[in-house]
Motif scaffolding. Structure first.
Motif, PDB file in Angstrom:
ATOM      1  N   ARG A 183       0.871  -1.175   0.000  1.00  0.00           N
ATOM      2  CA  ARG A 183       0.000   0.000   0.000  1.00  0.00           C
ATOM      3  C   ARG A 183       0.909   1.227   0.000  1.00  0.00           C
ATOM      4  N   PHE A 184       0.599   2.209  -0.842  1.00  0.00           N
ATOM      5  CA  PHE A 184       1.453   3.388  -0.963  1.00  0.00           C
ATOM      6  C   PHE A 184       0.583   4.644  -1.014  1.00  0.00           C
ATOM      7  N   THR A 185       0.883   5.598  -0.140  1.00  0.00           N
ATOM      8  CA  THR A 185       0.210   6.883  -0.157  1.00  0.00           C
ATOM      9  C   THR A 185       1.115   7.890  -0.842  1.00  0.00           C
ATOM     10  N   VAL A 186       0.619   8.511  -1.905  1.00  0.00           N
ATOM     11  CA  VAL A 186       1.427   9.428  -2.709  1.00  0.00           C
ATOM     12  C   VAL A 186       1.687  10.696  -1.906  1.00  0.00           C
ATOM     13  N   PRO A 187       2.944  11.034  -1.667  1.00  0.00           N
ATOM     14  CA  PRO A 187       3.247  12.218  -0.864  1.00  0.00           C
ATOM     15  C   PRO A 187       2.671  13.491  -1.487  1.00  0.00           C
ATOM     16  N   GLY A 188       2.022  14.281  -0.660  1.00  0.00           N
ATOM     17  CA  GLY A 188       1.506  15.567  -1.089  1.00  0.00           C
ATOM     18  C   GLY A 188       0.223  15.531  -1.883  1.00  0.00           C
ATOM     19  N   GLU A 189      -0.288  14.335  -2.195  1.00  0.00           N
ATOM     20  CA  GLU A 189      -1.474  14.245  -3.052  1.00  0.00           C
ATOM     21  C   GLU A 189      -2.683  13.634  -2.350  1.00  0.00           C
ATOM     22  N   ASN A 190      -2.465  13.002  -1.179  1.00  0.00           N
ATOM     23  CA  ASN A 190      -3.569  12.402  -0.434  1.00  0.00           C
ATOM     24  C   ASN A 190      -4.323  11.363  -1.256  1.00  0.00           C
ATOM     25  N   VAL A 191      -3.553  10.571  -1.993  1.00  0.00           N
ATOM     26  CA  VAL A 191      -4.106   9.480  -2.794  1.00  0.00           C
ATOM     27  C   VAL A 191      -3.348   8.210  -2.436  1.00  0.00           C
ATOM     28  N   ARG A 192      -4.077   7.134  -2.214  1.00  0.00           N
ATOM     29  CA  ARG A 192      -3.456   5.862  -1.831  1.00  0.00           C
ATOM     30  C   ARG A 192      -3.731   4.813  -2.911  1.00  0.00           C
ATOM     31  N   GLU A 241      -3.298   0.579  -3.560  1.00  0.00           N
ATOM     32  CA  GLU A 241      -3.024  -0.737  -2.990  1.00  0.00           C
ATOM     33  C   GLU A 241      -3.035  -1.767  -4.119  1.00  0.00           C
ATOM     34  N   VAL A 242      -2.000  -2.581  -4.190  1.00  0.00           N
ATOM     35  CA  VAL A 242      -1.928  -3.647  -5.184  1.00  0.00           C
ATOM     36  C   VAL A 242      -2.294  -4.940  -4.477  1.00  0.00           C
ATOM     37  N   GLU A 243      -3.482  -5.441  -4.793  1.00  0.00           N
ATOM     38  CA  GLU A 243      -4.051  -6.536  -4.023  1.00  0.00           C
ATOM     39  C   GLU A 243      -3.656  -7.914  -4.534  1.00  0.00           C
ATOM     40  N   GLY A 244      -3.319  -8.020  -5.811  1.00  0.00           N
ATOM     41  CA  GLY A 244      -2.968  -9.333  -6.321  1.00  0.00           C
ATOM     42  C   GLY A 244      -2.837  -9.345  -7.828  1.00  0.00           C
ATOM     43  N   ARG A 245      -2.717 -10.571  -8.382  1.00  0.00           N
ATOM     44  CA  ARG A 245      -2.628 -10.782  -9.823  1.00  0.00           C
ATOM     45  C   ARG A 245      -3.752 -11.709 -10.244  1.00  0.00           C
ATOM     46  N   THR A 246      -4.256 -11.485 -11.422  1.00  0.00           N
ATOM     47  CA  THR A 246      -5.284 -12.360 -11.972  1.00  0.00           C
ATOM     48  C   THR A 246      -4.614 -13.546 -12.664  1.00  0.00           C
ATOM     49  N   PRO A 247      -5.378 -14.602 -12.993  1.00  0.00           N
ATOM     50  CA  PRO A 247      -4.779 -15.726 -13.717  1.00  0.00           C
ATOM     51  C   PRO A 247      -4.150 -15.325 -15.042  1.00  0.00           C
ATOM     52  N   SER A 248      -4.627 -14.232 -15.648  1.00  0.00           N
ATOM     53  CA  SER A 248      -4.070 -13.794 -16.923  1.00  0.00           C
ATOM     54  C   SER A 248      -2.844 -12.903 -16.757  1.00  0.00           C
ATOM     55  N   GLY A 249      -2.465 -12.605 -15.497  1.00  0.00           N
ATOM     56  CA  GLY A 249      -1.278 -11.794 -15.248  1.00  0.00           C
ATOM     57  C   GLY A 249      -1.553 -10.327 -15.025  1.00  0.00           C
ATOM     58  N   ALA A 250      -2.827  -9.895 -15.077  1.00  0.00           N
ATOM     59  CA  ALA A 250      -3.153  -8.495 -14.802  1.00  0.00           C
ATOM     60  C   ALA A 250      -3.043  -8.227 -13.302  1.00  0.00           C
ATOM     61  N   TRP A 251      -3.076  -6.962 -12.944  1.00  0.00           N
ATOM     62  CA  TRP A 251      -2.871  -6.519 -11.560  1.00  0.00           C
ATOM     63  C   TRP A 251      -4.174  -5.948 -11.018  1.00  0.00           C
ATOM     64  N   THR A 252      -4.611  -6.453  -9.849  1.00  0.00           N
ATOM     65  CA  THR A 252      -5.805  -5.920  -9.201  1.00  0.00           C
ATOM     66  C   THR A 252      -5.381  -4.816  -8.243  1.00  0.00           C
ATOM     67  N   VAL A 253      -6.009  -3.656  -8.409  1.00  0.00           N
ATOM     68  CA  VAL A 253      -5.542  -2.442  -7.758  1.00  0.00           C
ATOM     69  C   VAL A 253      -6.734  -1.708  -7.142  1.00  0.00           C
ATOM     70  N   LYS A 254      -6.502  -1.077  -5.994  1.00  0.00           N
ATOM     71  CA  LYS A 254      -7.498  -0.168  -5.412  1.00  0.00           C
ATOM     72  C   LYS A 254      -6.847   1.202  -5.270  1.00  0.00           C
ATOM     73  N   ILE A 255      -7.510   2.227  -5.828  1.00  0.00           N
ATOM     74  CA  ILE A 255      -7.029   3.602  -5.735  1.00  0.00           C
ATOM     75  C   ILE A 255      -8.022   4.395  -4.915  1.00  0.00           C
ATOM     76  N   SER A 256      -7.529   5.043  -3.874  1.00  0.00           N
ATOM     77  CA  SER A 256      -8.404   5.734  -2.932  1.00  0.00           C
ATOM     78  C   SER A 256      -7.984   7.204  -2.806  1.00  0.00           C
ATOM     79  N   PRO A 257      -8.726   8.132  -3.419  1.00  0.00           N
ATOM     80  CA  PRO A 257      -8.514   9.548  -3.123  1.00  0.00           C
ATOM     81  C   PRO A 257      -8.992   9.813  -1.699  1.00  0.00           C
ATOM     82  N   LEU A 258      -8.101  10.188  -0.798  1.00  0.00           N
ATOM     83  CA  LEU A 258      -8.418  10.327   0.622  1.00  0.00           C
ATOM     84  C   LEU A 258      -9.004  11.702   0.912  1.00  0.00           C
ATOM     85  N   ARG A 259      -9.949  11.738   1.816  1.00  0.00           N
ATOM     86  CA  ARG A 259     -10.541  13.022   2.210  1.00  0.00           C
ATOM     87  C   ARG A 259      -9.631  13.713   3.209  1.00  0.00           C
TER      88      ARG A 259
END
Length: 421
Positions: free
Chosen positions: A392-401, A403-421
């Motif tokens: 999990r990585f919070t972008v410095p100065g941007e308040n956006v996080r 998270e890379v949760e895993g890989r799919t069987p096809s090799g893609a990346w499952t990601v959650k992007i959270s603009p923080l309040r």
């Protein structure tokens, strides 16, 4: 423009993390929306007057857009003060088919660069030393070189047939400076065979040349900016902005595929392949590896090669201001990125008002306290910049996080992007 070859340096490997925290690869956070019908348009920065602006809401019609096959002529120039030690065929092989192959992979087959090399030398009227060729060329000497080159070639080349012009100088001529290769943009176009020539690639490379240097220069022909930082005193690191991660930063990079933002700008990504993440709520999405396409296999979850469709989501964008965004893309060791030092989700800032060479793109390091591949990365501090699975990585100065949760069987990346309040 050619870059100094990076030197190996000893690197620290201290594993101290500040903005990065570990997650388990299977952890999930409930509640985020799933990316679907979001429009990419709100994140398309407006093109500005900056040279090679990263705005992409409109295309600058002064440049050819590489969404079709384009023809490039290679003209080989010799000089009265030197007999060539190479042949045009040998110099052609220095750059092709590598350059065409690079663009074919980067564009997912949407663009073909077709070279048309001459088979003979064309003699310039003056010695090579008369043109004072160097990296920061004077306008008068550059203009004299181009006038003589065009006049010498015009009787043997129909310039109206070509979209791109390469003038390739004899690399062994005494006045040729291998640091001077660049694209010359002309305010007043040259005229030949009824065609306006607005820019020319002047090639002054050694034989063999810098790797992918012609692809870098051709990127300028398509309105892409320099992403490197040129130190004012000529010393120090050139690669502090993007490191290995885009050809327009360094032709020596280990992962030189063009950023997803550039592929969107050039017309190689469809709008449905770009997700504009809405503010205020987390968004979960699946990012296909940027370099993966129909003919480029990726490694699936079970370790076996899988051929992706090349049509999935490639780029996620968060708007951060009137002329700025954060971009997120998955970079894997496939295609043009096959020598990438690390894999994961790369995060970078884009500013449409920044000039070429002025930091229009800046990669954000998810591992700011560590380095990687110090023996052959152009900038090891950014070689391990991507966010990996389980992080999990919070972008410095941007308040956006992110998270890379895993890989799919096809090799893609499952990601959650959270603009923080």
């Amino acid at each position: 423009m050619p870059r100094p070859l990076p030197r190996a340096r000893l690197r620290s490997t201290a594993a101290v993390f500040t903005t990065l925290t570990a997650l388990t690869a299977t952890s999930l956070v409930t509640g985020p929306s799933v990316a679907g019908p979001f429009s990419a348009a709100p994140c398309a920065l407006e093109r500005t007057d900056a040279h090679h602006s990263e705005g992409l809401d409109t295309w600058n019609a002064a440049y050819p857009r590489p969404t079709r096959a384009l023809d490039a002529v290679m003209i080989f120039l010799s000089f009265p003060d030197s007999a060539p030690l190479t042949t045009p065929a040998e110099l052609t092989a220095d750059h092709f088919p590598a350059t065409s192959r690079y663009f074919a992979q980067a564009s997912y087959g949407r663009f073909a660069l077709r070279p048309h090399p001459l088979r003979h030398w064309i003699r310039m009227p003056r010695p090579s030393t008369a043109y004072a060729i160097q990296r920061d060329w004077t306008a008068s000497h550059r203009a004299a070189y181009l006038r003589d080159a065009l006049a010498s070639a015009d009787g043997q080349v129909d310039f109206s047939r070509y979209d791109v012009v390469y003038f390739v100088a004899d690399p062994h001529a005494p006045g040729v400076d291998s640091d001077a290769t660049k694209v010359v943009n002309l305010e007043a176009p040259l005229r030949a065979d009824g065609a306006d020539i607005r820019r020319v690639v002047t090639v002054f490379e050694n034989h063999p040349p810098d790797r992918l240097v012609l692809a870098h220069e051709t990127g300028h022909v398509f309105d892409l900016p320099d992403l490197y930082h040129r130190p004012t005193d000529g010393k120090g690191d050139w690669d502090t902005h993007v490191g290995d991660w885009d050809l327009m930063g360094s032709q020596f990079g280990r992962a030189p595929d063009l950023f997803g933002w550039h592929k969107w700008k050039l017309g190689w990504l469809e709008e449905r392949q770009v997700v504009c993440v809405p503010g205020g709520e987390p968004t979960r999405l699946t990012l296909e590896s940027l370099s993966a396409g129909p003919d480029v296999p990726v490694t699936g979850a079970a370790g076996a090669p899988v051929f992706g469709s090349g049509r999935g989501t490639k780029l996620a964008v968060v708007r951060t201001g009137p002329d700025s965004v954060l971009a997120f893309e998955a970079r894997g060791a496939v295609g043009n990125d096959r020598s990438a030092c690390r894999q994961g989700v790369l995060v970078y800032r884009v500013r449409s008002g920044a000039e070429s060479g002025g930091g229009p793109v800046q990669v954000i390091d998810a591992h700011p306290r560590t380095e990687a591949c110090w023996e052959n990365s152009v900038y090891p501090a950014l070689a391990d910049a991507p966010v990996d699975v389980g992080e999990r990585f919070t972008v410095p100065g941007e308040n956006v996080r992110v998270e890379v949760e895993g890989r799919t069987p096809s090799g893609a990346w499952t990601v959650k992007i959270s603009p923080l309040r």
